[in-house]
Design a protein around this motif. Structure first.
Motif, PDB file in Angstrom:
ATOM      1  N   ALA A  81      -9.162   9.066  -2.010  1.00 57.77           N
ATOM      2  CA  ALA A  81      -9.531   7.662  -2.252  1.00 57.77           C
ATOM      3  C   ALA A  81      -8.638   6.987  -3.281  1.00 57.77           C
ATOM      4  O   ALA A  81      -8.502   5.767  -3.288  1.00 57.77           O
ATOM      5  N   VAL A  82      -8.021   7.777  -4.174  1.00 57.70           N
ATOM      6  CA  VAL A  82      -7.106   7.240  -5.183  1.00 57.70           C
ATOM      7  C   VAL A  82      -5.698   7.687  -4.825  1.00 57.70           C
ATOM      8  O   VAL A  82      -5.453   8.876  -4.599  1.00 57.70           O
ATOM      9  N   ASN A  83      -4.756   6.742  -4.800  1.00 53.54           N
ATOM     10  CA  ASN A  83      -3.444   6.983  -4.210  1.00 53.54           C
ATOM     11  C   ASN A  83      -2.449   6.005  -4.849  1.00 53.54           C
ATOM     12  O   ASN A  83      -2.691   4.801  -4.855  1.00 53.54           O
ATOM     13  N   PRO A  84      -1.323   6.465  -5.381  1.00 50.71           N
ATOM     14  CA  PRO A  84      -0.378   5.553  -6.033  1.00 50.71           C
ATOM     15  C   PRO A  84       0.407   4.660  -5.075  1.00 50.71           C
ATOM     16  O   PRO A  84       1.127   3.770  -5.521  1.00 50.71           O
ATOM     17  N   LEU A  85       0.268   4.875  -3.766  1.00 52.23           N
ATOM     18  CA  LEU A  85       0.928   4.000  -2.794  1.00 52.23           C
ATOM     19  C   LEU A  85      -0.042   2.974  -2.216  1.00 52.23           C
ATOM     20  O   LEU A  85       0.129   2.486  -1.097  1.00 52.23           O
ATOM     21  N   VAL A  86      -1.036   2.596  -3.005  1.00 50.96           N
ATOM     22  CA  VAL A  86      -2.042   1.633  -2.557  1.00 50.96           C
ATOM     23  C   VAL A  86      -1.562   0.190  -2.693  1.00 50.96           C
ATOM     24  O   VAL A  86      -2.282  -0.743  -2.329  1.00 50.96           O
ATOM     25  N   GLY A  87      -0.323  -0.014  -3.156  1.00 55.29           N
ATOM     26  CA  GLY A  87       0.179  -1.368  -3.373  1.00 55.29           C
ATOM     27  C   GLY A  87       0.114  -2.249  -2.136  1.00 55.29           C
ATOM     28  O   GLY A  87      -0.317  -3.411  -2.204  1.00 55.29           O
ATOM     29  N   GLU A  88       0.530  -1.735  -0.989  1.00 49.14           N
ATOM     30  CA  GLU A  88       0.501  -2.546   0.228  1.00 49.14           C
ATOM     31  C   GLU A  88      -0.930  -2.839   0.666  1.00 49.14           C
ATOM     32  O   GLU A  88      -1.192  -3.883   1.263  1.00 49.14           O
ATOM     33  N   SER A  89      -1.859  -1.951   0.351  1.00 49.46           N
ATOM     34  CA  SER A  89      -3.268  -2.209   0.661  1.00 49.46           C
ATOM     35  C   SER A  89      -3.779  -3.385  -0.156  1.00 49.46           C
ATOM     36  O   SER A  89      -4.505  -4.247   0.362  1.00 49.46           O
ATOM     37  N   LEU A  90      -3.416  -3.435  -1.434  1.00 49.71           N
ATOM     38  CA  LEU A  90      -3.807  -4.553  -2.286  1.00 49.71           C
ATOM     39  C   LEU A  90      -3.161  -5.848  -1.810  1.00 49.71           C
ATOM     40  O   LEU A  90      -3.809  -6.900  -1.763  1.00 49.71           O
ATOM     41  N   GLU A  91      -1.904  -5.775  -1.434  1.00 50.08           N
ATOM     42  CA  GLU A  91      -1.201  -6.970  -0.964  1.00 50.08           C
ATOM     43  C   GLU A  91      -1.807  -7.487   0.344  1.00 50.08           C
ATOM     44  O   GLU A  91      -1.889  -8.695   0.566  1.00 50.08           O
ATOM     45  N   ALA A  92      -2.259  -6.581   1.202  1.00 54.17           N
ATOM     46  CA  ALA A  92      -2.851  -6.998   2.467  1.00 54.17           C
ATOM     47  C   ALA A  92      -4.121  -7.819   2.257  1.00 54.17           C
ATOM     48  O   ALA A  92      -4.463  -8.674   3.071  1.00 54.17           O
ATOM     49  N   LEU A  93      -4.803  -7.575   1.135  1.00 54.39           N
ATOM     50  CA  LEU A  93      -6.024  -8.323   0.827  1.00 54.39           C
ATOM     51  C   LEU A  93      -5.761  -9.534  -0.070  1.00 54.39           C
ATOM     52  O   LEU A  93      -6.708 -10.184  -0.516  1.00 54.39           O
ATOM     53  N   GLY A  94      -4.483  -9.816  -0.341  1.00 55.88           N
ATOM     54  CA  GLY A  94      -4.140 -11.017  -1.091  1.00 55.88           C
ATOM     55  C   GLY A  94      -3.786 -10.807  -2.538  1.00 55.88           C
ATOM     56  O   GLY A  94      -3.412 -11.766  -3.232  1.00 55.88           O
TER      57      GLY A  94
END
Length: 288
Positions: A81-94
């Protein structure tokens, strides 16, 4: 105590010392924060992380190993559930560099991050493009670095980065802000020669139910827990646990690391670690 306030890494900092920091002390703090931001910010077009986003590659850093070693434990404890490549996931939500705050379709983070990223004591390499986001523990790491930069300053030193704080040679009492009402506290923690870090879904929130605490496996915001606080010897450890507590496995990781904690559920009830010294005012759930 004398307070120096400044902005860095997109948040407000306060450093409290017995006497005003001399110019060289302030310069040392600013150098540390600028260096970290230039390496790890996904909001700066000139950062190393932004450069790797386009094509992969690498850069020198003695922060990579401490942070990514901790991420590996965080990921294992929370089932990914915790992952340092979550940047694109955050960007996808704005939650992108332009702060568009316009949510699109959720995007899970790459689950093969431990093979995409390689790190050593002084460098990081990434195979192919991806967006690193070290928000799960990066601010805590920087709080520790700033505290180290002030190691020669006598007396009590409090470093507070938007609520993630470290206290040296002293103790302070800190209210735990209620995420449903900022004028209230759910409890009080005494922080002495320790760090206290918090994470809450009411901070960096937008739209209907969108906020920065995502489950990397789905790319969607968490809903079961709304806030978490952790007490540890170092701020990076406290920051990491405060993130892990939003997921199954977080309390077990905190126990292994010897960290006390409190978290608040979406129904407004608090839960805390066994023997936790933090005073709680709100209704509680059974101890973890």
């Amino acid at each position: 105590m004398v307070v120096w306030r400044f902005e860095a890494i997109g948040t407000r900092w306060e450093i409290e010392t017995a006497d005003p920091l001399p110019p060289d002390g302030r310069a040392a703090v600013q150098a540390v924060t600028e260096h970290f931001d230039r390496r790890w910010s996904r909001f700066r077009p000139d950062s190393d992380v932004s450069r790797l986003r386009a094509a992969g590659g690498g850069f020198a850093s003695d922060d990579a190993a401490p942070m990514l070693d901790a991420y590996r434990e965080l990921s294992a404890a929370t089932g990914g559930a915790v992952n340092p490549l979550v940047g694109e996931s955050l960007e996808a939500l704005g939650y992108d560099a332009a702060y568009s705050l316009v949510a699109g379709e959720p995007r899970p983070a790459p689950d093969d991050w431990t093979t995409r990223l390689e790190w050593s004591a002084d460098a990081l390499t990434m195979r192919g493009p991806a967006t690193i986001d070290v928000g799960a523990l990066g601010k805590g790491r920087l709080v520790d670095l700033v505290q180290r930069a002030l190691a020669d300053v006598p007396g009590t030193v409090v470093v507070d980065a938007g609520g993630d704080l470290s206290v040296r040679d002293g103790a302070i009492r800190v209210g735990l802000e209620h995420p449903f009402d900022a004028s209230r506290a759910i409890g009080v923690a005494t922080v002495g020669d320790q760090a206290l870090c918090a994470s809450a879904t009411n901070r960096r929130a937008w739209g209907a139910g969108f906020h920065h605490v995502l489950d990397a496996r789905t790319g969607t915001p968490v809903v079961a827990w709304t806030a978490a606080w952790a007490l540890a010897d170092e701020a990076m450890t406290a920051d990491a646990v405060a993130t892990a507590l939003f997921f199954d496995g977080g309390p077990e990781l905190a126990a292994r690391w010897g960290v006390h904690w409190v978290r608040l559920s979406s129904d407004g009830r608090a839960q805390r670690s066994p023997g936790c010294p933090i005073e709680i005012f709100t209704p509680t759930r059974p101890d973890a």
